[in-house]
Scaffold this motif. Structure first.
Motif, PDB file in Angstrom:
ATOM      1  N   SER A  72      39.381  63.754  41.703  1.00 48.66           N
ATOM      2  CA  SER A  72      39.788  64.918  40.933  1.00 48.66           C
ATOM      3  C   SER A  72      41.127  64.671  40.242  1.00 48.66           C
ATOM      4  O   SER A  72      41.306  65.010  39.066  1.00 48.66           O
ATOM      5  CB  SER A  72      39.904  66.141  41.844  1.00 48.66           C
ATOM      6  N   LEU A 111      36.861  70.919  41.333  1.00 48.94           N
ATOM      7  CA  LEU A 111      38.238  70.705  41.773  1.00 48.94           C
ATOM      8  C   LEU A 111      39.092  70.149  40.635  1.00 48.94           C
ATOM      9  O   LEU A 111      40.227  70.605  40.413  1.00 48.94           O
ATOM     10  CB  LEU A 111      38.243  69.731  42.951  1.00 48.94           C
ATOM     11  N   TRP A 167      42.726  72.166  55.720  1.00 47.82           N
ATOM     12  CA  TRP A 167      41.521  71.349  55.522  1.00 47.82           C
ATOM     13  C   TRP A 167      40.930  70.883  56.853  1.00 47.82           C
ATOM     14  O   TRP A 167      39.727  71.000  57.087  1.00 47.82           O
ATOM     15  CB  TRP A 167      41.857  70.155  54.634  1.00 47.82           C
ATOM     16  N   VAL A 179      39.647  64.282  46.449  1.00 47.75           N
ATOM     17  CA  VAL A 179      40.842  64.730  45.760  1.00 47.75           C
ATOM     18  C   VAL A 179      41.358  63.647  44.820  1.00 47.75           C
ATOM     19  O   VAL A 179      41.850  63.939  43.733  1.00 47.75           O
ATOM     20  CB  VAL A 179      41.923  65.144  46.785  1.00 47.75           C
ATOM     21  N   LEU A 227      47.167  67.552  44.015  1.00 44.93           N
ATOM     22  CA  LEU A 227      46.094  66.632  44.370  1.00 44.93           C
ATOM     23  C   LEU A 227      46.630  65.290  44.851  1.00 44.93           C
ATOM     24  O   LEU A 227      46.131  64.712  45.811  1.00 44.93           O
ATOM     25  CB  LEU A 227      45.183  66.424  43.155  1.00 44.93           C
ATOM     26  N   LEU A 258      48.017  65.379  48.511  1.00 44.73           N
ATOM     27  CA  LEU A 258      46.931  65.581  49.468  1.00 44.73           C
ATOM     28  C   LEU A 258      46.142  64.295  49.677  1.00 44.73           C
ATOM     29  O   LEU A 258      45.734  63.966  50.792  1.00 44.73           O
ATOM     30  CB  LEU A 258      45.990  66.683  48.978  1.00 44.73           C
ATOM     31  N   THR A 259      45.944  63.553  48.597  1.00 46.57           N
ATOM     32  CA  THR A 259      45.231  62.285  48.701  1.00 46.57           C
ATOM     33  C   THR A 259      46.007  61.305  49.565  1.00 46.57           C
ATOM     34  O   THR A 259      45.436  60.576  50.384  1.00 46.57           O
ATOM     35  CB  THR A 259      45.014  61.684  47.307  1.00 46.57           C
ATOM     36  N   LEU A 285      38.647  64.053  51.890  1.00 48.59           N
ATOM     37  CA  LEU A 285      39.826  64.556  51.188  1.00 48.59           C
ATOM     38  C   LEU A 285      40.399  63.465  50.292  1.00 48.59           C
ATOM     39  O   LEU A 285      40.718  63.697  49.122  1.00 48.59           O
ATOM     40  CB  LEU A 285      40.869  65.005  52.211  1.00 48.59           C
TER      41      LEU A 285
END
Length: 476
Positions: A128, A374, A450, A125, A383, A386-387, A121
């Motif tokens: 991305s 993504l 996730w 991410v 993003l 989440l990272t 992840l």
């Protein structure tokens, strides 16, 4: 014969097995050892500087105001504490896989698998997120030089005025091709991009500081301590460089010395640059203007100088440096997948190495395809948070791993020992948990989804295909 229950889920991979597989003692590992301290440090710096400053400043300033400077300091202190823990584990178990591998040796298979999911992840991410921002700087450069931009429909994801982010997908594809050609070549090109980005950011700081105004820093903390904490959580994903450094444990020369040194230099360089640029940026522009501002550093330079060339240089620097960030983050993700594939927790395709290039080409191709999709369709703000979550969970486990391994295997050779043990790893855990607490509620929900999907795969595939299936637990 497979053993049922928690005993099976908490089986650990012996440290002696990890060292044998990596060729640490005899130099006969599967991956080529071709990277030294300087190149490895540049990989770390390359995966961080650019992520937070070129892109996330515009996401974090609206959360904290000018006090975002303190947010970067808090994130930097947390990173420094965790860096000490990484340095010890990296010098003790110098193999690919970073915190996933360390968790496998200290806390057991189910924890290691969850950490591996967090790393996927984190890197996937992050790559991305950075790729999304690349289109902004590419458009700024094209507008200043050619008077033309890629249409919004083809340069922004859905929800941000576009249909698909084509530049982001193209960037990921280019980085994937380069990584498949070879690690040494990728590291060399990354070192060049790091040099360019540092020069560009120093140029920005020098020019922006000439327009520094205390009025732009007032009120300093409009959203209080909560805003500072929220922004610190957002920008923390900028500090994944030291984790990237440790994923290269099987491709560096003299790893017990090289890994700790590269981790330290990465954290020092990154923190100094981040704070310097943040001070210059918020001093040169009112904090309210950062929100929704694409390629914000370019805009600041244009306003300060009234000339076109500094903005062109910065936009070009953003294009080049974000390429390097994407390259190194993809590198980190493929090496985690390589280790998980070798352990049987993922299909063998992720572990296969091309005989000519010495790189996991199928692995890289799969990662590039997923990250490219993504980057093409998901907005940046989602993003970034989440990272941060994936990074912080992994960092927490690494800090705990130092304590566990000190108690369970005090006899292991350690190229570096955490000073102030056990207070330092405990402070690292506390700082990481504070930043996790400050993340938005939606991030918790997405992270839960996730991890749930990852655990479904673990219980349906990994638990049966693990190389440790049927073996006895070994303390390492």
């Amino acid at each position: 014969m497979n053993r049922p229950g928690w005993q099976q889920l908490l089986r650990r991979k012996p440290v002696r097995t990890l060292l044998a597989e990596s060729g640490t003692e005899d130099g006969r590992g599967e991956l080529s050892r071709s990277i030294g301290v300087v190149r490895l440090t540049m990989i770390g710096v390359g995966s961080t500087v650019g992520t937070g400053i070129f892109i996330v400043l515009n996401e974090a300033v609206p959360e904290a105001g000018p006090a975002v400077i303190l947010s970067f300091v808090i994130a930097g202190i947390t990173a420094a504490l965790t860096a000490l823990c990484y340095a010890e584990l990296a010098s003790t178990i110098p193999v690919s896989g970073a915190s996933y591998t360390y968790a496998y040796a200290t806390l057991g298979e189910i924890v290691a698998y969850a950490v591996g999911a967090c790393l996927l992840l984190e890197y996937g991410v992050a790559a991305s997120a950075v790729a999304v921002g690349w289109g902004e700087y590419l458009n700024a450069f094209l507008a200043d030089t050619a008077g033309w931009q890629i249409p919004a429909a083809l340069s922004a994801p859905p929800g941000e005025g576009g249909i698909i982010n084509v530049p982001a997908a193209v960037l990921v594809a280019m980085c994937g091709v380069l990584l498949m050609r070879g690690t040494r070549e990728s590291a060399t090109i990354n070192a060049v991009t790091v040099g360019i980005k540092l020069a560009v950011l120093l140029l920005f700081s020098a020019i922006a500081l000439t327009a520094f105004s205390t009025q732009n820093a007032a009120p300093f903390a409009p959203f209080g301590v909560a805003g500072i904490g929220t922004a610190a959580s957002t920008v923390f994903f900028s500090y994944i460089g030291m984790d990237t450094v440790s994923t290269g444990g099987e491709e560096v020369r003299n790893p017990r010395r090289t890994l700790p040194l590269a981790i330290f230099w990465t954290v020092v360089i990154v923190t100094v640059i981040y704070v310097l640029v943040a001070v210059a940026g918020v001093g040169a522009q009112a904090w309210q203007r950062f929100e929704g501002q694409d390629a914000g550093l370019v805009v600041i330079l244009g306003d300060v100088t009234g000339a076109g060339w500094p903005a062109i240089v910065l936009a070009l620097g953003g294009v080049v440096s974000i390429f390097g960030v994407t390259l190194t983050t993809l590198y980190g993700q493929t090496r985690v997948l390589f280790s998980m594939g070798r352990d049987g927790l993922l299909p063998e395709a992720f572990h296969r190495v091309h005989p000519r290039t010495g790189t996991p080409t199928r692995n890289t191709l799969i990662v590039s395809g997923c990250v490219g999709v993504l980057a093409a369709v998901v907005p940046l703000s989602t993003l970034a948070d989440l990272t941060s979550m994936g990074t912080l969970v992994a960092f927490t486990v690494v800090s705990a791993g130092v304590i566990v391994l000190r108690r369970s295997r005090p006899d292991l050779t350690r190229g570096f020992r955490v000073p102030g043990y056990p207070v330092t790893p405990a402070l690292s855990i506390a700082a990481c948990l504070y930043l996790i607490y400050s993340l938005p509620a939606v991030t918790y929900l997405l992270f839960l989804v996730w991890i749930t999907l990852a655990l479904i795969f673990y219980f349906s595939y990994s638990v049966r295909h693990s190389r440790l299936a049927g073996s006895k637990d070994a303390p390492g």
